[in-house]
Design an enzyme around this catalytic site. Structure first.
Site, PDB file in Angstrom:
ATOM      1  N   ARG A  11      12.169 -11.376 -10.581  1.00  0.00           N
ATOM      2  CA  ARG A  11      12.236  -9.904 -10.449  1.00  0.00           C
ATOM      3  C   ARG A  11      11.190  -9.377  -9.477  1.00  0.00           C
ATOM      4  O   ARG A  11      11.265  -8.232  -9.032  1.00  0.00           O
ATOM      5  CB  ARG A  11      12.073  -9.226 -11.808  1.00  0.00           C
ATOM      6  CG  ARG A  11      13.183  -9.475 -12.838  1.00  0.00           C
ATOM      7  CD  ARG A  11      14.548  -9.766 -12.279  1.00  0.00           C
ATOM      8  NE  ARG A  11      15.589  -9.814 -13.302  1.00  0.00           N
ATOM      9  CZ  ARG A  11      16.311 -10.883 -13.627  1.00  0.00           C
ATOM     10  NH1 ARG A  11      16.121 -12.037 -12.990  1.00  0.00           N
ATOM     11  NH2 ARG A  11      17.233 -10.810 -14.574  1.00  0.00           N
ATOM     12  N   GLY A  38     -10.604  -3.232 -23.721  1.00  0.00           N
ATOM     13  CA  GLY A  38      -9.465  -2.322 -23.640  1.00  0.00           C
ATOM     14  C   GLY A  38      -8.783  -2.325 -22.292  1.00  0.00           C
ATOM     15  O   GLY A  38      -7.549  -2.323 -22.207  1.00  0.00           O
ATOM     16  N   ASP A  59     -16.663 -12.107 -20.343  1.00  0.00           N
ATOM     17  CA  ASP A  59     -17.041 -11.152 -21.396  1.00  0.00           C
ATOM     18  C   ASP A  59     -18.013 -11.870 -22.329  1.00  0.00           C
ATOM     19  O   ASP A  59     -17.777 -13.019 -22.705  1.00  0.00           O
ATOM     20  CB  ASP A  59     -15.796 -10.690 -22.170  1.00  0.00           C
ATOM     21  CG  ASP A  59     -16.052  -9.401 -22.941  1.00  0.00           C
ATOM     22  OD1 ASP A  59     -15.318  -8.422 -22.721  1.00  0.00           O
ATOM     23  OD2 ASP A  59     -17.002  -9.379 -23.772  1.00  0.00           O
ATOM     24  N   ASN A 128     -20.062   0.036 -19.074  1.00  0.00           N
ATOM     25  CA  ASN A 128     -21.403   0.607 -18.908  1.00  0.00           C
ATOM     26  C   ASN A 128     -21.778   0.659 -17.436  1.00  0.00           C
ATOM     27  O   ASN A 128     -21.337  -0.164 -16.627  1.00  0.00           O
ATOM     28  CB  ASN A 128     -22.432  -0.179 -19.726  1.00  0.00           C
ATOM     29  CG  ASN A 128     -22.673  -1.559 -19.159  1.00  0.00           C
ATOM     30  OD1 ASN A 128     -23.489  -1.740 -18.262  1.00  0.00           O
ATOM     31  ND2 ASN A 128     -21.931  -2.541 -19.647  1.00  0.00           N
ATOM     32  N   CYS A 186     -17.192   3.788 -26.512  1.00  0.00           N
ATOM     33  CA  CYS A 186     -16.061   3.997 -27.415  1.00  0.00           C
ATOM     34  C   CYS A 186     -16.531   4.004 -28.867  1.00  0.00           C
ATOM     35  O   CYS A 186     -15.950   4.671 -29.711  1.00  0.00           O
ATOM     36  CB  CYS A 186     -15.034   2.884 -27.239  1.00  0.00           C
ATOM     37  SG  CYS A 186     -14.315   2.818 -25.610  1.00  0.00           S
TER      38      CYS A 186
END
Ligand SMILES: [Zn+2]
Length: 249
Positions: A11, A38, A59, A128, A186
Protein backbone atom coordinates in the site's frame (compact mmCIF):
# COMPACT_ATOMS: atom_id res chain seq x y z
CA UNK A 1 12.62 -6.77 -1.79
CA UNK A 2 11.29 -10.31 -1.59
CA UNK A 3 7.67 -11.33 -2.29
CA UNK A 4 6.68 -11.04 1.35
CA UNK A 5 8.08 -7.50 1.57
CA UNK A 6 6.36 -6.51 -1.68
CA UNK A 7 3.09 -7.61 -0.08
CA UNK A 8 3.78 -6.10 3.34
CA UNK A 9 4.58 -2.70 1.86
CA UNK A 10 2.23 -2.87 -1.15
CA UNK A 11 0.00 0.00 0.00
CA UNK A 12 3.05 2.25 0.13
CA UNK A 13 4.41 0.97 -3.16
CA UNK A 14 1.07 1.82 -4.79
CA UNK A 15 1.62 5.49 -3.98
CA UNK A 16 3.29 7.31 -6.87
CA UNK A 17 5.29 9.46 -4.45
CA UNK A 18 6.73 6.37 -2.73
CA UNK A 19 6.82 3.34 -5.02
CA UNK A 20 9.51 0.67 -4.75
CA UNK A 21 12.23 3.31 -4.70
CA UNK A 22 10.81 5.14 -1.68
CA UNK A 23 10.15 1.91 0.17
CA UNK A 24 13.74 0.81 -0.41
CA UNK A 25 14.94 4.10 1.04
CA UNK A 26 12.92 3.36 4.20
CA UNK A 27 14.31 -0.16 4.45
CA UNK A 28 17.84 1.25 4.21
CA UNK A 29 17.19 4.02 6.75
CA UNK A 30 18.05 4.38 10.43
CA UNK A 31 15.74 6.40 12.71
CA UNK A 32 16.63 7.41 16.26
CA UNK A 33 13.60 7.71 18.56
CA UNK A 34 14.41 9.38 21.87
CA UNK A 35 11.71 8.57 24.40
CA UNK A 36 9.47 5.47 24.30
CA UNK A 37 6.49 7.05 26.04
CA UNK A 38 3.34 8.76 24.79
CA UNK A 39 4.88 10.22 21.61
CA UNK A 40 7.57 7.60 21.09
CA UNK A 41 5.05 4.74 21.16
CA UNK A 42 2.95 5.74 18.12
CA UNK A 43 5.94 7.27 16.34
CA UNK A 44 8.03 4.09 16.63
CA UNK A 45 5.08 1.82 15.83
CA UNK A 46 4.45 3.64 12.52
CA UNK A 47 8.14 3.75 11.64
CA UNK A 48 8.32 0.00 12.24
CA UNK A 49 5.12 -0.90 10.42
CA UNK A 50 6.21 1.28 7.49
CA UNK A 51 9.49 -0.63 7.24
CA UNK A 52 12.20 1.71 8.48
CA UNK A 53 15.02 -0.82 8.43
CA UNK A 54 16.74 0.15 11.66
CA UNK A 55 15.14 1.90 14.62
CA UNK A 56 17.04 2.82 17.77
CA UNK A 57 14.82 3.44 20.79
CA UNK A 58 16.24 5.23 23.80
CA UNK A 59 14.49 5.53 27.17
CA UNK A 60 15.84 5.17 30.69
CA UNK A 61 12.44 4.65 32.33
CA UNK A 62 10.37 1.58 33.16
CA UNK A 63 6.72 0.95 32.30
CA UNK A 64 4.37 2.22 35.00
CA UNK A 65 0.65 1.56 35.36
CA UNK A 66 -0.03 5.30 34.88
CA UNK A 67 1.67 5.14 31.44
CA UNK A 68 -0.79 2.68 29.93
CA UNK A 69 -3.57 5.26 29.46
CA UNK A 70 -1.66 6.64 26.45
CA UNK A 71 1.70 4.90 25.87
CA UNK A 72 0.40 2.34 23.42
CA UNK A 73 3.62 0.41 22.83
CA UNK A 74 3.39 -1.05 26.35
CA UNK A 75 1.09 -3.59 27.96
CA UNK A 76 -0.22 -4.36 31.43
CA UNK A 77 1.92 -7.49 31.71
CA UNK A 78 5.08 -5.46 30.97
CA UNK A 79 4.62 -3.02 33.88
CA UNK A 80 8.00 -2.75 35.59
CA UNK A 81 10.03 -3.62 32.48
CA UNK A 82 12.28 -1.09 30.73
CA UNK A 83 10.23 0.98 28.26
CA UNK A 84 12.74 0.69 25.43
CA UNK A 85 12.71 -3.11 25.66
CA UNK A 86 8.91 -3.25 26.03
CA UNK A 87 8.49 -1.12 22.90
CA UNK A 88 11.04 -3.25 21.06
CA UNK A 89 8.88 -6.33 21.71
CA UNK A 90 5.82 -4.53 20.29
CA UNK A 91 7.68 -3.41 17.17
CA UNK A 92 9.08 -6.91 16.60
CA UNK A 93 5.58 -8.36 16.78
CA UNK A 94 4.34 -5.90 14.15
CA UNK A 95 7.36 -6.14 11.85
CA UNK A 96 9.96 -8.84 12.59
CA UNK A 97 11.90 -7.95 9.43
CA UNK A 98 13.44 -4.76 10.77
CA UNK A 99 16.23 -4.23 13.30
CA UNK A 100 15.28 -2.53 16.54
CA UNK A 101 17.93 -1.53 19.06
CA UNK A 102 16.55 -0.83 22.56
CA UNK A 103 18.75 1.28 24.81
CA UNK A 104 17.82 1.73 28.48
CA UNK A 105 19.97 4.70 29.36
CA UNK A 106 19.87 8.39 30.11
CA UNK A 107 21.77 10.07 27.30
CA UNK A 108 24.20 12.94 27.83
CA UNK A 109 25.68 15.21 25.16
CA UNK A 110 28.52 12.83 24.29
CA UNK A 111 26.26 9.80 24.00
CA UNK A 112 23.72 11.77 21.96
CA UNK A 113 26.45 12.80 19.54
CA UNK A 114 27.31 9.12 19.01
CA UNK A 115 23.70 8.06 18.50
CA UNK A 116 22.68 11.01 16.30
CA UNK A 117 25.74 10.48 14.08
CA UNK A 118 24.47 7.00 13.21
CA UNK A 119 20.91 8.11 12.39
CA UNK A 120 19.34 9.52 9.23
CA UNK A 121 16.52 11.19 11.14
CA UNK A 122 15.94 11.93 14.84
CA UNK A 123 12.56 12.01 16.60
CA UNK A 124 12.43 13.94 19.85
CA UNK A 125 9.71 12.22 21.87
CA UNK A 126 10.97 13.34 25.28
CA UNK A 127 9.18 15.44 27.87
CA UNK A 128 11.76 17.84 29.28
CA UNK A 129 13.53 20.90 27.95
CA UNK A 130 17.04 19.88 29.02
CA UNK A 131 16.95 16.75 26.84
CA UNK A 132 15.19 18.57 23.99
CA UNK A 133 17.98 21.12 23.87
CA UNK A 134 20.68 18.45 24.06
CA UNK A 135 19.05 16.58 21.17
CA UNK A 136 18.79 19.81 19.17
CA UNK A 137 22.47 20.66 19.75
CA UNK A 138 23.51 17.22 18.51
CA UNK A 139 21.29 17.45 15.42
CA UNK A 140 22.57 20.91 14.48
CA UNK A 141 26.21 19.90 15.07
CA UNK A 142 25.86 16.75 12.95
CA UNK A 143 23.47 18.17 10.34
CA UNK A 144 20.64 15.70 11.02
CA UNK A 145 16.94 16.50 10.61
CA UNK A 146 15.00 16.62 13.88
CA UNK A 147 11.26 15.92 14.19
CA UNK A 148 10.02 17.44 17.41
CA UNK A 149 6.70 16.83 19.17
CA UNK A 150 5.18 17.83 22.49
CA UNK A 151 1.83 17.32 24.23
CA UNK A 152 0.48 18.48 27.56
CA UNK A 153 -3.12 18.56 28.80
CA UNK A 154 -5.19 19.18 25.63
CA UNK A 155 -2.42 20.97 23.69
CA UNK A 156 0.03 19.60 21.20
CA UNK A 157 2.70 20.89 18.88
CA UNK A 158 4.88 19.44 16.17
CA UNK A 159 7.64 20.79 13.95
CA UNK A 160 10.71 19.82 11.95
CA UNK A 161 14.13 21.41 12.42
CA UNK A 162 16.28 20.60 9.43
CA UNK A 163 19.83 21.95 9.54
CA UNK A 164 20.31 20.78 5.94
CA UNK A 165 17.85 23.39 4.74
CA UNK A 166 20.05 26.49 4.90
CA UNK A 167 18.03 29.23 6.53
CA UNK A 168 15.78 26.99 8.65
CA UNK A 169 15.50 27.61 12.38
CA UNK A 170 16.60 25.09 15.00
CA UNK A 171 14.66 24.18 18.15
CA UNK A 172 16.71 26.67 20.14
CA UNK A 173 15.78 29.54 17.78
CA UNK A 174 12.17 29.02 18.92
CA UNK A 175 12.75 28.10 22.54
CA UNK A 176 16.03 29.72 23.66
CA UNK A 177 18.10 27.61 26.02
CA UNK A 178 18.48 30.39 28.57
CA UNK A 179 14.77 31.13 28.69
CA UNK A 180 13.00 29.80 31.74
CA UNK A 181 10.43 27.26 30.61
CA UNK A 182 8.72 25.30 33.29
CA UNK A 183 8.80 21.61 32.59
CA UNK A 184 5.13 20.77 32.84
CA UNK A 185 5.07 17.04 33.36
CA UNK A 186 2.15 14.78 32.54
CA UNK A 187 2.44 13.48 36.10
CA UNK A 188 1.28 16.81 37.50
CA UNK A 189 -0.67 18.40 34.61
CA UNK A 190 -2.37 15.44 32.99
CA UNK A 191 -2.60 14.66 29.29
CA UNK A 192 -5.51 13.75 27.01
CA UNK A 193 -4.56 10.28 25.76
CA UNK A 194 -5.30 10.44 22.00
CA UNK A 195 -3.36 13.68 21.51
CA UNK A 196 -0.03 11.91 21.98
CA UNK A 197 -1.21 9.50 19.28
CA UNK A 198 -2.08 12.37 16.93
CA UNK A 199 1.23 14.18 17.44
CA UNK A 200 3.36 11.01 17.57
CA UNK A 201 1.82 9.76 14.32
CA UNK A 202 2.55 13.14 12.71
CA UNK A 203 6.17 12.87 13.85
CA UNK A 204 6.35 9.47 12.13
CA UNK A 205 4.80 10.92 8.97
CA UNK A 206 7.33 13.75 8.85
CA UNK A 207 10.22 11.37 9.54
CA UNK A 208 9.14 9.00 6.76
CA UNK A 209 8.80 11.90 4.31
CA UNK A 210 12.26 13.19 5.24
CA UNK A 211 13.77 9.72 4.80
CA UNK A 212 12.19 9.34 1.36
CA UNK A 213 12.65 12.96 0.30
CA UNK A 214 8.99 13.41 -0.65
CA UNK A 215 6.63 16.33 -0.14
CA UNK A 216 7.39 19.37 2.00
CA UNK A 217 8.32 19.02 5.65
CA UNK A 218 7.23 21.17 8.59
CA UNK A 219 10.65 22.87 8.62
CA UNK A 220 10.08 26.58 9.23
CA UNK A 221 6.57 25.99 10.57
CA UNK A 222 5.21 25.11 13.99
CA UNK A 223 1.86 23.31 14.05
CA UNK A 224 -0.11 23.77 17.24
CA UNK A 225 -3.14 21.70 18.17
CA UNK A 226 -5.89 22.78 20.53
CA UNK A 227 -7.36 19.37 21.21
CA UNK A 228 -10.20 20.66 23.33
CA UNK A 229 -11.67 22.54 20.37
CA UNK A 230 -9.83 20.45 17.76
CA UNK A 231 -8.25 23.35 15.97
CA UNK A 232 -4.85 23.47 14.28
CA UNK A 233 -2.78 26.63 14.01
CA UNK A 234 0.25 26.84 11.73
CA UNK A 235 2.77 29.59 12.37
CA UNK A 236 5.88 30.38 10.38
CA UNK A 237 9.07 30.33 12.43
CA UNK A 238 12.30 31.98 11.37
CA UNK A 239 15.92 31.55 12.22
CA UNK A 240 17.33 33.58 15.08
CA UNK A 241 20.52 35.19 13.75
CA UNK A 242 21.92 35.27 17.28
CA UNK A 243 21.00 31.68 18.16
CA UNK A 244 23.98 30.25 20.10
CA UNK A 245 23.31 26.79 18.70
CA UNK A 246 22.87 27.30 14.96
CA UNK A 247 23.94 30.86 14.06
CA UNK A 248 27.59 29.92 13.59
CA UNK A 249 26.80 26.90 11.43
ZN1 LIG B 1 18.97 28.06 16.22
Amino acid sequence: MNDSQLLRYSRHILLDEIGIEGQQKLLAAHALVIGAGGLGSPAAIYLASAGVGHITLVDNDTVDLTNLQRQIAHTTERVGQPKAESARVTLAQINPEIDVTALTERVDDARLAELVAQADVVLDCTDNFATRHAVNRACVALGKPLVSGAVIRFDGQVSVFDPRGGAQPCYSCLFPQDQKFEDVACSTMGVFAPLVGVVGAMQAAEALKLLMGVGASLAGRLLMLDGLHMEWTSIGVGRNGDCPVCAKK
